[in-house]
Design a protein around this motif. Structure first.
Motif, PDB file in Angstrom:
ATOM      1  N   GLY A  27       0.792  -1.216   0.000  1.00 44.98           N
ATOM      2  CA  GLY A  27       0.000   0.000   0.000  1.00 44.98           C
ATOM      3  C   GLY A  27       0.829   1.273   0.000  1.00 44.98           C
ATOM      4  N   PRO A  28       0.420   2.294   0.764  1.00 42.48           N
ATOM      5  CA  PRO A  28       1.120   3.589   0.763  1.00 42.48           C
ATOM      6  C   PRO A  28       2.588   3.487   1.149  1.00 42.48           C
ATOM      7  CG  PRO A  28      -1.023   3.780   1.822  1.00 42.48           C
ATOM      8  CD  PRO A  28      -0.803   2.313   1.583  1.00 42.48           C
ATOM      9  N   GLU A  29       2.926   2.544   2.051  1.00 45.34           N
ATOM     10  CA  GLU A  29       4.323   2.416   2.470  1.00 45.34           C
ATOM     11  C   GLU A  29       5.207   1.958   1.318  1.00 45.34           C
ATOM     12  OE1 GLU A  29       7.323   2.622   5.532  1.00 45.34           O
ATOM     13  OE2 GLU A  29       5.349   3.488   5.168  1.00 45.34           O
ATOM     14  N   LEU A  30       4.700   1.073   0.466  1.00 45.25           N
ATOM     15  CA  LEU A  30       5.450   0.642  -0.710  1.00 45.25           C
ATOM     16  C   LEU A  30       5.758   1.826  -1.610  1.00 45.25           C
ATOM     17  CD1 LEU A  30       6.574  -1.427  -2.769  1.00 45.25           C
ATOM     18  CD2 LEU A  30       4.219  -1.731  -3.588  1.00 45.25           C
ATOM     19  N   PHE A  31       4.763   2.652  -1.865  1.00 44.23           N
ATOM     20  CA  PHE A  31       4.953   3.797  -2.759  1.00 44.23           C
ATOM     21  C   PHE A  31       5.901   4.819  -2.135  1.00 44.23           C
ATOM     22  CE2 PHE A  31       1.103   1.882  -4.300  1.00 44.23           C
ATOM     23  CZ  PHE A  31       1.245   1.983  -5.669  1.00 44.23           C
ATOM     24  N   ARG A  32       5.820   5.007  -0.828  1.00 41.62           N
ATOM     25  CA  ARG A  32       6.689   5.974  -0.174  1.00 41.62           C
ATOM     26  C   ARG A  32       8.161   5.562  -0.289  1.00 41.62           C
ATOM     27  NH1 ARG A  32       9.165   7.041   4.710  1.00 41.62           N
ATOM     28  NH2 ARG A  32       8.598   5.019   5.587  1.00 41.62           N
ATOM     29  N   ILE A  33       8.449   4.311   0.063  1.00 40.69           N
ATOM     30  CA  ILE A  33       9.846   3.875   0.052  1.00 40.69           C
ATOM     31  C   ILE A  33      10.344   3.693  -1.379  1.00 40.69           C
ATOM     32  CG2 ILE A  33      11.469   2.128   0.868  1.00 40.69           C
ATOM     33  CD1 ILE A  33       9.578   1.536   3.154  1.00 40.69           C
ATOM     34  N   MET A  34       9.476   3.231  -2.277  1.00 43.12           N
ATOM     35  CA  MET A  34       9.894   3.079  -3.665  1.00 43.12           C
ATOM     36  C   MET A  34      10.268   4.436  -4.263  1.00 43.12           C
ATOM     37  SD  MET A  34      10.353   0.773  -6.130  1.00 43.12           S
ATOM     38  CE  MET A  34       9.227  -0.634  -6.077  1.00 43.12           C
TER      39      MET A  34
END
Length: 397
Positions: free
Chosen positions: A120-127
């Motif tokens: 979710g949002p954490e994937l997009f943030r770190i990516m």
């Protein structure tokens, strides 16, 4: 700390590609070789990186992430040390291939670990953070190499890469757990890899976002390859002034990557990609108009360069994360395909911008416009396949 380790893994390969380019004359003189042979050391690294990505992705889907990651980083470390003491150009060529293989492992498996561990949002943030650093790394690498050469010789460049590899190795040993449980691993060899690739190639959304990133890289590498000739030989700027401009553009890309990482908590990544593509496209078209009709004036060129480079920070991370969300069951293979698409597209942009020599910006402008248009086309196709922007982030619960 885990984010720092994964980000370092994504940056080692790009940094090792270009960091020692400023030292080419020194290396050629010391090793008694030619400029063409020196260019082959870049090609050798790209071949190694491509091979490493092809091997690392499916291998990690079968064995887990940790063991292949440790193997790859160790290989990069040993090869970097070897490059620092290489006695001749033939040895340097072989070592650069091995260094590229190890770097390819790190680039692919860093993304795969992230996909395994986040959602979710954490994937997009770190990516966004990883892609921002990885995307800006090949741009700032020559500047870093130049700084190192102010205080040392070309061999010290590889010493720095060795230290980065060692730090990454220690980080993986002590901070990165095995992220792929046995129940999610896939048996099989190269045939399984090809079957997984075929599966992903049939997923229109994955392919579309992979190509959004690939052709954005196509436009970006046109800038990287030709901007020095345009700014210095056509506009008459000094090398120092060019370096300052280069650094400003790079920092713009980094800043927008970090901003994008923050915004993905509340804004759908497609909206951020759309803004980035619109700005990059307008900048590329303005450069084309300036090249065709206005004799390439600085008041168009310099802003166009900035607004071509900086918004990539809103594209690469989000495009990579949206593609990766479609490949969760074999994230290693998906990560390898993303890396190969990015590298292949970037590698063919460089020769295209040199078609008219060093006294015309038109090939660069055309290449950038074509890259932007193709990237935007696949962005539209991805939206049709996914139903467009939604309030819910992909992968979110």
């Amino acid at each position: 700390m885990v984010i720092i380790v994964l980000t370092t893994l994504s940056a080692i390969g790009p940094l090792a590609t270009d960091m020692y380019i400023p030292a080419f004359p020194d290396v050629a003189a010391e090793l008694g070789t030619t400029a063409s042979r020196m260019q082959l050391t870049i090609t050798a690294f790209f071949l190694g990186t491509a091979s490493g990505q092809v091997v690392a992705g499916p291998l990690s889907d079968r064995m887990g992430r940790r063991v292949p990651l440790l193997i790859g980083i160790t290989l990069c470390l040993l090869a970097s040390i070897g490059c620092a003491v290489a006695p001749n150009v033939d040895a340097l060529l072989v070592l650069r291939v091995l260094q590229g293989i190890g770097g390819g492992f790190g680039m692919v498996l860093g993304r795969a670990v992230l996909i395994d561990m986040t959602d979710g949002p954490e994937l997009f943030r770190i990516m966004n953070i990883m892609q921002g650093v990885g995307g800006v790394a090949p741009i700032v690498a020559p500047l870093m190499g130049g700084i190192i050469l102010l205080f040392g010789q070309w061999r010290e460049v590889f010493v720095v890469i060795s230290v980065m590899s060692l730090v990454s190795l220690l980080g993986v040993l002590f901070l990165i757990p095995e992220s792929l449980p046995v129940s999610r691993r896939h048996s099989g060899g190269f045939r399984t890899f090809l079957r997984n690739c075929r599966t992903l190639l049939r997923r229109r959304i994955f392919v579309a976002y992979m190509l959004v990133n690939a052709f954005s890289a196509f436009a970006l590498m046109a800038y990287v390859s030709a901007s020095s000739f345009v700014v210095q030989e056509m506009l008459g700027f000094t090398s120092t002034e060019y370096s300052v401009s280069f650094a400003i553009n790079s920092m713009g890309m980094m800043a927008l990557s970090l901003l994008s990482a923050r915004l993905t908590r509340t804004i759908h990544p497609r909206k951020l990609i759309r803004v980035g593509l619109i700005v990059v496209s307008l900048a590329s078209f303005s450069l084309l108009i300036g090249s065709l009709f206005l004799d390439t004036p600085a008041w168009i060129v310099l802003p166009a360069f900035f607004f071509t480079v900086a918004p990539q920070g809103m594209i690469f991370g989000n495009g990579g994360a949206l593609a990766s969300d479609q490949a969760r069951e074999f994230a290693g293979t998906g990560s390898a395909m993303l890396g190969l698409g990015f590298s292949f597209s970037a590698s063919i942009a460089a020769p295209l911008v040199g078609i008219a020599g060093t006294h015309s910006s038109l090939p660069m402008a055309i290449t950038m416009v074509v890259g932007c248009l193709i990237s935007a086309t696949f962005f539209v196709l991805a939206g049709r396949g996914s139903g467009g922007d939604t309030s819910r982030l992909p992968g979110a619960a």
